[in-house]
Scaffold this motif. Structure first.
Motif, PDB file in Angstrom:
ATOM      1  N   ARG A  36       0.836  -1.197   0.000  1.00 27.39           N
ATOM      2  CA  ARG A  36       0.000   0.000   0.000  1.00 27.39           C
ATOM      3  C   ARG A  36       0.874   1.252   0.000  1.00 27.39           C
ATOM      4  N   GLY A  37       1.897   1.255   0.848  1.00 29.65           N
ATOM      5  CA  GLY A  37       2.803   2.392   0.906  1.00 29.65           C
ATOM      6  C   GLY A  37       3.549   2.598  -0.398  1.00 29.65           C
ATOM      7  N   LEU A  38       3.968   1.504  -1.014  1.00 31.04           N
ATOM      8  CA  LEU A  38       4.657   1.588  -2.297  1.00 31.04           C
ATOM      9  C   LEU A  38       3.719   2.144  -3.366  1.00 31.04           C
ATOM     10  N   GLY A  39       2.483   1.700  -3.357  1.00 35.01           N
ATOM     11  CA  GLY A  39       1.504   2.202  -4.324  1.00 35.01           C
ATOM     12  C   GLY A  39       1.237   3.682  -4.149  1.00 35.01           C
ATOM     13  N   LYS A  40       1.106   4.124  -2.906  1.00 34.70           N
ATOM     14  CA  LYS A  40       0.873   5.547  -2.643  1.00 34.70           C
ATOM     15  C   LYS A  40       2.066   6.381  -3.086  1.00 34.70           C
ATOM     16  N   SER A  41       3.266   5.894  -2.793  1.00 38.17           N
ATOM     17  CA  SER A  41       4.447   6.666  -3.176  1.00 38.17           C
ATOM     18  C   SER A  41       4.601   6.718  -4.696  1.00 38.17           C
ATOM     19  N   MET A  42       4.253   5.638  -5.379  1.00 35.01           N
ATOM     20  CA  MET A  42       4.309   5.649  -6.844  1.00 35.01           C
ATOM     21  C   MET A  42       3.269   6.617  -7.406  1.00 35.01           C
ATOM     22  N   GLY A  43       2.098   6.674  -6.783  1.00 32.36           N
ATOM     23  CA  GLY A  43       1.074   7.620  -7.211  1.00 32.36           C
ATOM     24  C   GLY A  43       1.525   9.060  -7.018  1.00 32.36           C
ATOM     25  N   GLU A  44       2.148   9.343  -5.889  1.00 33.83           N
ATOM     26  CA  GLU A  44       2.662  10.691  -5.628  1.00 33.83           C
ATOM     27  C   GLU A  44       3.756  11.050  -6.618  1.00 33.83           C
ATOM     28  N   PHE A  45       4.629  10.092  -6.921  1.00 36.25           N
ATOM     29  CA  PHE A  45       5.697  10.335  -7.890  1.00 36.25           C
ATOM     30  C   PHE A  45       5.117  10.650  -9.259  1.00 36.25           C
ATOM     31  N   LYS A  46       4.107   9.890  -9.668  1.00 38.11           N
ATOM     32  CA  LYS A  46       3.475  10.121 -10.962  1.00 38.11           C
ATOM     33  C   LYS A  46       2.818  11.497 -10.998  1.00 38.11           C
ATOM     34  N   LYS A  47       2.162  11.868  -9.915  1.00 35.65           N
ATOM     35  CA  LYS A  47       1.511  13.171  -9.836  1.00 35.65           C
ATOM     36  C   LYS A  47       2.543  14.292  -9.932  1.00 35.65           C
ATOM     37  N   ALA A  48       3.650  14.162  -9.219  1.00 32.94           N
ATOM     38  CA  ALA A  48       4.700  15.178  -9.257  1.00 32.94           C
ATOM     39  C   ALA A  48       5.312  15.266 -10.654  1.00 32.94           C
ATOM     40  N   ARG A  49       5.518  14.122 -11.297  1.00 33.33           N
ATOM     41  CA  ARG A  49       6.075  14.115 -12.657  1.00 33.33           C
ATOM     42  C   ARG A  49       5.140  14.831 -13.631  1.00 33.33           C
ATOM     43  N   GLU A  50       3.836  14.566 -13.511  1.00 35.70           N
ATOM     44  CA  GLU A  50       2.871  15.211 -14.402  1.00 35.70           C
ATOM     45  C   GLU A  50       2.820  16.716 -14.169  1.00 35.70           C
ATOM     46  N   GLU A  51       2.896  17.150 -12.905  1.00 33.28           N
ATOM     47  CA  GLU A  51       2.917  18.574 -12.598  1.00 33.28           C
ATOM     48  C   GLU A  51       4.167  19.230 -13.173  1.00 33.28           C
ATOM     49  N   PHE A  52       5.305  18.546 -13.059  1.00 34.62           N
ATOM     50  CA  PHE A  52       6.558  19.064 -13.593  1.00 34.62           C
ATOM     51  C   PHE A  52       6.472  19.206 -15.108  1.00 34.62           C
ATOM     52  N   GLU A  53       5.957  18.190 -15.791  1.00 34.54           N
ATOM     53  CA  GLU A  53       5.807  18.253 -17.240  1.00 34.54           C
ATOM     54  C   GLU A  53       4.860  19.374 -17.647  1.00 34.54           C
ATOM     55  N   HIS A  54       3.796  19.565 -16.869  1.00 31.39           N
ATOM     56  CA  HIS A  54       2.843  20.638 -17.158  1.00 31.39           C
ATOM     57  C   HIS A  54       3.526  21.995 -17.034  1.00 31.39           C
ATOM     58  N   GLU A  55       4.334  22.186 -15.999  1.00 34.62           N
ATOM     59  CA  GLU A  55       5.042  23.449 -15.808  1.00 34.62           C
ATOM     60  C   GLU A  55       6.020  23.712 -16.947  1.00 34.62           C
ATOM     61  N   ILE A  56       6.706  22.680 -17.394  1.00 34.70           N
ATOM     62  CA  ILE A  56       7.658  22.835 -18.499  1.00 34.70           C
ATOM     63  C   ILE A  56       6.935  23.260 -19.769  1.00 34.70           C
ATOM     64  N   THR A  57       5.834  22.591 -20.096  1.00 38.60           N
ATOM     65  CA  THR A  57       5.109  22.944 -21.320  1.00 38.60           C
ATOM     66  C   THR A  57       4.487  24.333 -21.200  1.00 38.60           C
ATOM     67  N   ARG A  58       4.020  24.692 -19.999  1.00 34.46           N
ATOM     68  CA  ARG A  58       3.452  26.030 -19.803  1.00 34.46           C
ATOM     69  C   ARG A  58       4.529  27.093 -19.999  1.00 34.46           C
ATOM     70  N   SER A  59       5.719  26.854 -19.486  1.00 34.14           N
ATOM     71  CA  SER A  59       6.825  27.797 -19.648  1.00 34.14           C
ATOM     72  C   SER A  59       7.219  27.929 -21.115  1.00 34.14           C
ATOM     73  N   GLU A  60       7.260  26.801 -21.823  1.00 38.01           N
ATOM     74  CA  GLU A  60       7.577  26.851 -23.254  1.00 38.01           C
ATOM     75  C   GLU A  60       6.543  27.670 -24.007  1.00 38.01           C
ATOM     76  N   ASP A  61       5.275  27.495 -23.667  1.00 38.61           N
ATOM     77  CA  ASP A  61       4.214  28.250 -24.328  1.00 38.61           C
ATOM     78  C   ASP A  61       4.359  29.743 -24.046  1.00 38.61           C
ATOM     79  N   GLU A  62       4.693  30.112 -22.812  1.00 38.96           N
ATOM     80  CA  GLU A  62       4.872  31.518 -22.461  1.00 38.96           C
ATOM     81  C   GLU A  62       6.022  32.131 -23.247  1.00 38.96           C
ATOM     82  N   VAL A  63       7.113  31.388 -23.399  1.00 34.68           N
ATOM     83  CA  VAL A  63       8.254  31.890 -24.157  1.00 34.68           C
ATOM     84  C   VAL A  63       7.870  32.096 -25.615  1.00 34.68           C
ATOM     85  N   ARG A  64       7.142  31.155 -26.191  1.00 35.49           N
ATOM     86  CA  ARG A  64       6.708  31.291 -27.593  1.00 35.49           C
ATOM     87  C   ARG A  64       5.799  32.501 -27.769  1.00 35.49           C
ATOM     88  N   ILE A  65       4.912  32.735 -26.813  1.00 34.28           N
ATOM     89  CA  ILE A  65       4.000  33.878 -26.902  1.00 34.28           C
ATOM     90  C   ILE A  65       4.797  35.177 -26.828  1.00 34.28           C
TER      91      ILE A  65
END
Length: 77
Positions: A36-65
Motif C-alpha cells: 500500500r505504501g509503495l503504491g501511494k508513493s508511486m502515485g505521488e511520484f506520478k503526480k509530481a512528474r505530471e505537474e513538472f511536465e505541465h510546468e515545463i510545457t506552460r513555460s515553453e508556451d509563455e516563451v513562444r508567446i
C-alpha cells in the motif's frame, strides 16, 4: 520482453526466492502495508512528474508567446 524487471534479467525462480525472502523478513501481515505504501508513493511520484511536465510545457508556451509578441513589434516598426 518489456517488463520492468527485464533489465535485471530475473526469471520466475529468482522472483519466487525474492518473494520468500521478503515474506520471511517482513511477515505476512506487513506485506500488504508495504505494498500500500509503495503504491501511494508511486502515485505521488506520478503526480509530481505530471505537474513538472505541465510546468515545463506552460513555460515553453509563455516563451513562444513572448517571442511572437516581440516579432510583431519589430514587424510594425
Amino acid at each position: 520482453m518489456n517488463t520492468p524487471l527485464a533489465m535485471f534479467n530475473l526469471g520466475g525462480q529468482e522472483m519466487m526466492i525474492i518473494f520468500v525472502i521478503v515474506l520471511l523478513l517482513f511477515g505476512a501481515k506487513k506485506i500488504p502495508e508495504l505494498a500500500r505504501g509503495l503504491g501511494k508513493s508511486m502515485g505521488e511520484f506520478k503526480k509530481a512528474r505530471e505537474e513538472f511536465e505541465h510546468e515545463i510545457t506552460r513555460s515553453e508556451d509563455e516563451v513562444r508567446i513572448k517571442e511572437a509578441a516581440g516579432k510583431e513589434v519589430h514587424d510594425k516598426a
